[in-house]
Design an enzyme around this catalytic site. Sequence first.
Site, PDB file in Angstrom:
ATOM      1  N   HIS A 133      34.741  27.214  38.273  1.00  0.00           N
ATOM      2  CA  HIS A 133      34.388  26.404  37.518  1.00  0.00           C
ATOM      3  C   HIS A 133      34.440  24.762  36.645  1.00  0.00           C
ATOM      4  O   HIS A 133      34.795  24.288  37.526  1.00  0.00           O
ATOM      5  CB  HIS A 133      35.200  27.394  35.567  1.00  0.00           C
ATOM      6  N   ASP A 210      43.915  27.709  37.609  1.00  0.00           N
ATOM      7  CA  ASP A 210      43.000  28.162  36.952  1.00  0.00           C
ATOM      8  C   ASP A 210      43.197  29.480  37.121  1.00  0.00           C
ATOM      9  O   ASP A 210      42.630  30.440  37.575  1.00  0.00           O
ATOM     10  CB  ASP A 210      41.431  27.194  37.333  1.00  0.00           C
ATOM     11  N   GLN A 213      40.439  33.317  33.706  1.00  0.00           N
ATOM     12  CA  GLN A 213      40.378  34.530  34.404  1.00  0.00           C
ATOM     13  C   GLN A 213      41.723  35.524  34.083  1.00  0.00           C
ATOM     14  O   GLN A 213      41.514  36.419  34.499  1.00  0.00           O
ATOM     15  CB  GLN A 213      39.622  34.298  34.546  1.00  0.00           C
ATOM     16  N   LYS A 236      40.871  33.549  25.457  1.00  0.00           N
ATOM     17  CA  LYS A 236      40.036  34.624  26.279  1.00  0.00           C
ATOM     18  C   LYS A 236      41.064  35.753  26.881  1.00  0.00           C
ATOM     19  O   LYS A 236      41.727  36.596  27.228  1.00  0.00           O
ATOM     20  CB  LYS A 236      40.066  34.162  28.036  1.00  0.00           C
ATOM     21  N   CYS A 376      28.840  27.681  33.342  1.00  0.00           N
ATOM     22  CA  CYS A 376      29.592  26.625  34.017  1.00  0.00           C
ATOM     23  C   CYS A 376      30.397  26.297  35.376  1.00  0.00           C
ATOM     24  O   CYS A 376      31.164  26.135  35.863  1.00  0.00           O
ATOM     25  CB  CYS A 376      30.809  26.173  32.860  1.00  0.00           C
TER      26      CYS A 376
END
Length: 428
Positions: A133, A210, A213, A236, A376
Amino acid sequence: MSARPTVDQSALLPASLRDDFPILNGDVLAGHPLVFLDNAASTQRPRQVIDAISDVYQRDYANVHRGIHTLSERSTELYEQARENVRSFIGAKHAHEVIFTPGSTASINLVARSWGGENLRAGDEVLTTVMEHHSNLVPWQQIAAQTGAVLRHVPLTDDGRLDMGQFDALLCERTKLVAVASVSNTLGTINPIDEIARKAHAAGAVVLVDAAQSVPHMATDVQASDVDFLAFSGHKMLGPSGVGILYGKESHLDAMPPFLGGGSMINEVRLDSFTPAALPAKFEAGTPPIVPAIGMSAAVDYLNRVGLEAIHHHEQVLTQLAYDALAQIEGLRILGPAPEYRAGLISFAFERIHAHEFAQVLNDQFGVAVRAGHHCTQPLHALLGIPASTRASFYLYNRPEEIDRLIEGIAKVQSMFALKGRRRKRKQ
Ligand code: PLP
């Protein structure tokens, strides 16, 4: 297209979960029941989270860590309980290793500026991947430009996984940090974080994950995975927007300079200098996201009650269903690997229809909310040779019937566009 196989309902979470989410049962799309498949961008909130937020404002709100009055004490207690709740959720050793930030992007920027500014020198390398991302690319580009460090990118295998052979080849004594997503927000690929951390540490590099997700969808244990930094966002994972987490190992956070300066992050201030506060305050300058953090903690409670393993399993069933149906559609290209290597999201592209147009009609005429664009991940889309894609992403409240609606909608929109194309040709 063949009929979808019946789904064993015992493999799924109960449909009654949906009753907890007012927006899923409201009249969002004037007559259409809403099929919300844009969860990778942001999820919806259950009543329990909405109530927790409303309760603080109605009963307990004041600024934290500042007052000695009752409301300040109450809100401070709730805020610090939220930190402890997140600590336990991700398996961190200490609550002060959990920093509240505005979100994943802010967390990664904090590490890039603070850790990167202190530790990167000209010629050092930051190893990231082509599937990141922008939030896990641009901050590294910025700090590389400032320090003279060099960015390297692990490429993909033909089926959209990380090329671990190339990872091994690129990892070297110049690599100071590996920055990688645990799950790609475009390809859905689940990356082998434990293996990456082990290899990076053996090479002397630190690891930032990261996890925007993955934390909402599968169990996370930062100590078992031995990652140095982990970033994720409240919105999220059923929580409010405006709050996220930076987890960092105590030894790293202790050694890093503060990122933002201001109130709360100091021990003592003189006219020309300051001494920083201890963790976690050192990285929480100004008034923190008090109520969002408390709301995020309610989301953590909700996810714990449902169970991360059950959530992951539910999403896998939906993903397999959607994948099998999408794979049968002519002219549709699925991005990323087979279902066994992916989390609960699928991006796809059409040969002759732009993703934006497609998603618009899917929403307006069929009540199906999906994402369209580059999500993104512009460099990844460029690599795949497409400007944009359409993404359907699932969460604990989605049902097999909603996958049916997506697939029906796609077939109908495709034939509408084909008809338009034929008419246009006849006119020429
Ligand atoms: N990283 C990944 C993999 C994401 O999917 C996202 C959001 O889409 C982000 C980072 C940025 O998250 P936020 O906008 O909450 O900072």
